[in-house]
Motif scaffolding. Structure first.
Motif, PDB file in Angstrom:
ATOM      1  N   GLY A   1     -14.342   7.512  -6.237  1.00  0.00           N
ATOM      2  CA  GLY A   1     -14.268   7.885  -7.639  1.00  0.00           C
ATOM      3  C   GLY A   1     -13.289   7.011  -8.399  1.00  0.00           C
ATOM      4  N   ASP A   2     -12.194   6.675  -7.738  1.00  0.00           N
ATOM      5  CA  ASP A   2     -11.189   5.765  -8.291  1.00  0.00           C
ATOM      6  C   ASP A   2     -11.157   4.547  -7.371  1.00  0.00           C
ATOM      7  OD1 ASP A   2      -8.963   4.346  -9.089  1.00  0.00           O
ATOM      8  OD2 ASP A   2      -7.572   6.032  -8.949  1.00  0.00           O
ATOM      9  N   ALA A   3     -11.592   3.411  -7.871  1.00  0.00           N
ATOM     10  CA  ALA A   3     -11.720   2.220  -7.025  1.00  0.00           C
ATOM     11  C   ALA A   3     -10.394   1.742  -6.458  1.00  0.00           C
ATOM     12  CB  ALA A   3     -12.378   1.088  -7.820  1.00  0.00           C
ATOM     13  N   LEU A   4      -9.279   2.101  -7.088  1.00  0.00           N
ATOM     14  CA  LEU A   4      -7.974   1.647  -6.608  1.00  0.00           C
ATOM     15  C   LEU A   4      -7.348   2.606  -5.604  1.00  0.00           C
ATOM     16  CD1 LEU A   4      -6.343   0.324  -9.918  1.00  0.00           C
ATOM     17  CD2 LEU A   4      -7.682  -0.930  -8.216  1.00  0.00           C
ATOM     18  N   SER A   5      -7.830   3.831  -5.562  1.00  0.00           N
ATOM     19  CA  SER A   5      -7.245   4.830  -4.671  1.00  0.00           C
ATOM     20  C   SER A   5      -7.471   4.469  -3.208  1.00  0.00           C
ATOM     21  CB  SER A   5      -7.856   6.199  -4.965  1.00  0.00           C
ATOM     22  OG  SER A   5      -7.295   7.181  -4.116  1.00  0.00           O
ATOM     23  N   GLY A   6      -6.378   4.376  -2.453  1.00  0.00           N
ATOM     24  CA  GLY A   6      -6.482   4.038  -1.033  1.00  0.00           C
ATOM     25  C   GLY A   6      -6.829   2.591  -0.772  1.00  0.00           C
ATOM     26  N   LEU A   7      -6.628   1.745  -1.762  1.00  0.00           N
ATOM     27  CA  LEU A   7      -6.991   0.332  -1.628  1.00  0.00           C
ATOM     28  C   LEU A   7      -6.110  -0.392  -0.618  1.00  0.00           C
ATOM     29  CD1 LEU A   7      -8.837  -1.916  -2.766  1.00  0.00           C
ATOM     30  CD2 LEU A   7      -7.099  -2.336  -4.501  1.00  0.00           C
ATOM     31  N   GLY A   8      -4.859   0.050  -0.498  1.00  0.00           N
ATOM     32  CA  GLY A   8      -3.915  -0.575   0.427  1.00  0.00           C
ATOM     33  C   GLY A   8      -2.495  -0.291  -0.028  1.00  0.00           C
ATOM     34  N   ASP A   9      -1.565  -0.259   0.920  1.00  0.00           N
ATOM     35  CA  ASP A   9      -0.193   0.140   0.606  1.00  0.00           C
ATOM     36  C   ASP A   9       0.436  -0.712  -0.490  1.00  0.00           C
ATOM     37  OD1 ASP A   9      -0.372   2.101   2.481  1.00  0.00           O
ATOM     38  OD2 ASP A   9       0.573   0.954   4.081  1.00  0.00           O
ATOM     39  N   GLN A  10       0.223  -2.008  -0.448  1.00  0.00           N
ATOM     40  CA  GLN A  10       0.786  -2.880  -1.475  1.00  0.00           C
ATOM     41  C   GLN A  10      -0.177  -3.078  -2.641  1.00  0.00           C
ATOM     42  OE1 GLN A  10       2.794  -6.541  -0.337  1.00  0.00           O
ATOM     43  NE2 GLN A  10       2.791  -5.882   1.803  1.00  0.00           N
ATOM     44  N   LYS A  11      -1.462  -3.118  -2.345  1.00  0.00           N
ATOM     45  CA  LYS A  11      -2.447  -3.439  -3.381  1.00  0.00           C
ATOM     46  C   LYS A  11      -2.514  -2.378  -4.479  1.00  0.00           C
ATOM     47  CE  LYS A  11      -5.439  -5.362   0.122  1.00  0.00           C
ATOM     48  NZ  LYS A  11      -6.771  -5.251   0.728  1.00  0.00           N
ATOM     49  N   GLU A  12      -2.619  -1.128  -4.061  1.00  0.00           N
ATOM     50  CA  GLU A  12      -2.832  -0.071  -5.055  1.00  0.00           C
ATOM     51  C   GLU A  12      -1.708   0.011  -6.092  1.00  0.00           C
ATOM     52  OE1 GLU A  12      -3.579   4.753  -5.421  1.00  0.00           O
ATOM     53  OE2 GLU A  12      -3.711   3.803  -3.457  1.00  0.00           O
ATOM     54  N   PRO A  13      -0.433   0.143  -5.686  1.00  0.00           N
ATOM     55  CA  PRO A  13       0.617   0.226  -6.721  1.00  0.00           C
ATOM     56  C   PRO A  13       0.724  -1.032  -7.564  1.00  0.00           C
ATOM     57  CG  PRO A  13       1.583   0.096  -4.514  1.00  0.00           C
ATOM     58  CD  PRO A  13       0.118   0.299  -4.332  1.00  0.00           C
ATOM     59  N   LEU A  14       0.501  -2.183  -6.953  1.00  0.00           N
ATOM     60  CA  LEU A  14       0.596  -3.443  -7.685  1.00  0.00           C
ATOM     61  C   LEU A  14      -0.488  -3.530  -8.760  1.00  0.00           C
ATOM     62  CD1 LEU A  14       2.021  -6.243  -7.826  1.00  0.00           C
ATOM     63  CD2 LEU A  14       0.243  -7.068  -6.269  1.00  0.00           C
ATOM     64  N   LEU A  15      -1.710  -3.192  -8.384  1.00  0.00           N
ATOM     65  CA  LEU A  15      -2.807  -3.273  -9.345  1.00  0.00           C
ATOM     66  C   LEU A  15      -2.695  -2.189 -10.411  1.00  0.00           C
ATOM     67  CD1 LEU A  15      -5.873  -4.194  -7.105  1.00  0.00           C
ATOM     68  CD2 LEU A  15      -4.377  -5.684  -8.407  1.00  0.00           C
ATOM     69  N   ARG A  16      -2.241  -1.012 -10.050  1.00  0.00           N
ATOM     70  CA  ARG A  16      -2.075   0.044 -11.050  1.00  0.00           C
ATOM     71  C   ARG A  16      -1.017  -0.343 -12.084  1.00  0.00           C
ATOM     72  NH1 ARG A  16      -5.128   4.294 -10.082  1.00  0.00           N
ATOM     73  NH2 ARG A  16      -5.616   4.947  -7.951  1.00  0.00           N
ATOM     74  N   GLN A  17      -0.002  -1.051 -11.630  1.00  0.00           N
ATOM     75  CA  GLN A  17       1.074  -1.449 -12.533  1.00  0.00           C
ATOM     76  C   GLN A  17       0.636  -2.546 -13.495  1.00  0.00           C
ATOM     77  OE1 GLN A  17       4.616  -2.782 -10.512  1.00  0.00           O
ATOM     78  NE2 GLN A  17       5.662  -3.334 -12.424  1.00  0.00           N
ATOM     79  N   HIS A  18      -0.162  -3.489 -13.008  1.00  0.00           N
ATOM     80  CA  HIS A  18      -0.450  -4.684 -13.810  1.00  0.00           C
ATOM     81  C   HIS A  18      -1.878  -4.783 -14.345  1.00  0.00           C
ATOM     82  CE1 HIS A  18       3.458  -6.400 -12.907  1.00  0.00           C
ATOM     83  NE2 HIS A  18       3.261  -6.155 -11.612  1.00  0.00           N
TER      84      HIS A  18
END
Length: 201
Positions: A162-179
């Motif tokens: 449902g959310d393509a970024l959810s569970g994407l990866g420990d570093q990937k998800e917060p980084l992409l959500r931020q930027h």
């Protein structure tokens, strides 16, 4: 006839729970064919012909279905068309490495179906798939450094998210959500595809 008992047992069990991925059957197919051939060779010709007719009747619908655009339960052609049609120079691509079924399926699909000149850069891969004794590609451990600051990123996930970024990866998800901001998400058979754009500075 006793030789068919394991086959029937496996078939019955497979109706209740997944036993294996179909592609793994390829390595055991010669043994199963030999076992079935020996069993059928010991029975009446009429029963052999009838059994083969049943096998064909069961196999034809699956053979037709697997040749559809999403025949492997994955709409690979549709995924590739969306990426190729929406591609812009400088686009990057990020894969969900923890998705059930493995990140190699998504990478293989993009590499196989998206033309090279329309394929986003795989910014995080440091070693290709199926090298160094590993099935999946090796990804950069410093995600922020390797990702850089592309204006747009394609996110490819295996399965429904449902959310393509959810569970994407420990570093990937917060980084992409931020930027990044999620612009559009497509839910295709077997895949979730999203296009994210960099937040204004």
């Amino acid at each position: 006839a006793w030789a068919t008992v394991p086959v029937l047992g496996l078939y019955a069990a497979a109706q209740v729970t997944p036993l294996f991925l179909p592609r793994y059957l390829l390595f055991t197919l010669p043994a199963w064919a030999l076992l079935a051939g020996i069993a059928l060779g010991r029975v009446h010709v009429g029963l052999t012909v009838g059994t083969l007719a049943v096998v064909v009747a069961l196999a034809v619908p699956q053979q037709l279905a697997i040749r559809e655009p999403d025949g492997h339960s994955e709409a690979g052609h549709q995924l590739a068309a969306l990426i190729a049609d929406g591609y812009r120079t400088g686009d990057g691509i990020v894969y969900g490495t923890a998705d059930p079924g493995g990140s190699w399926v998504a990478r293989d699909t993009v590499e196989h179906y998206v033309p090279v000149d329309r394929r986003p850069l795989d910014l995080l891969a440091t070693r290709p798939q199926r090298t160094g004794g590993q099935l999946a590609a090796t990804e950069c451990t410093d995600t922020a450094r390797c990702l850089g600051e592309p204006a747009r990123l394609w996110i490819v996930r295996l399965g429904y998210h449902g959310d393509a970024l959810s569970g994407l990866g420990d570093q990937k998800e917060p980084l992409l959500r931020q930027h990044y901001l999620t612009g559009q998400t497509w839910h295709l058979p077997g895949f979730t595809l999203a296009l994210v754009t960099r937040r204004p500075s």
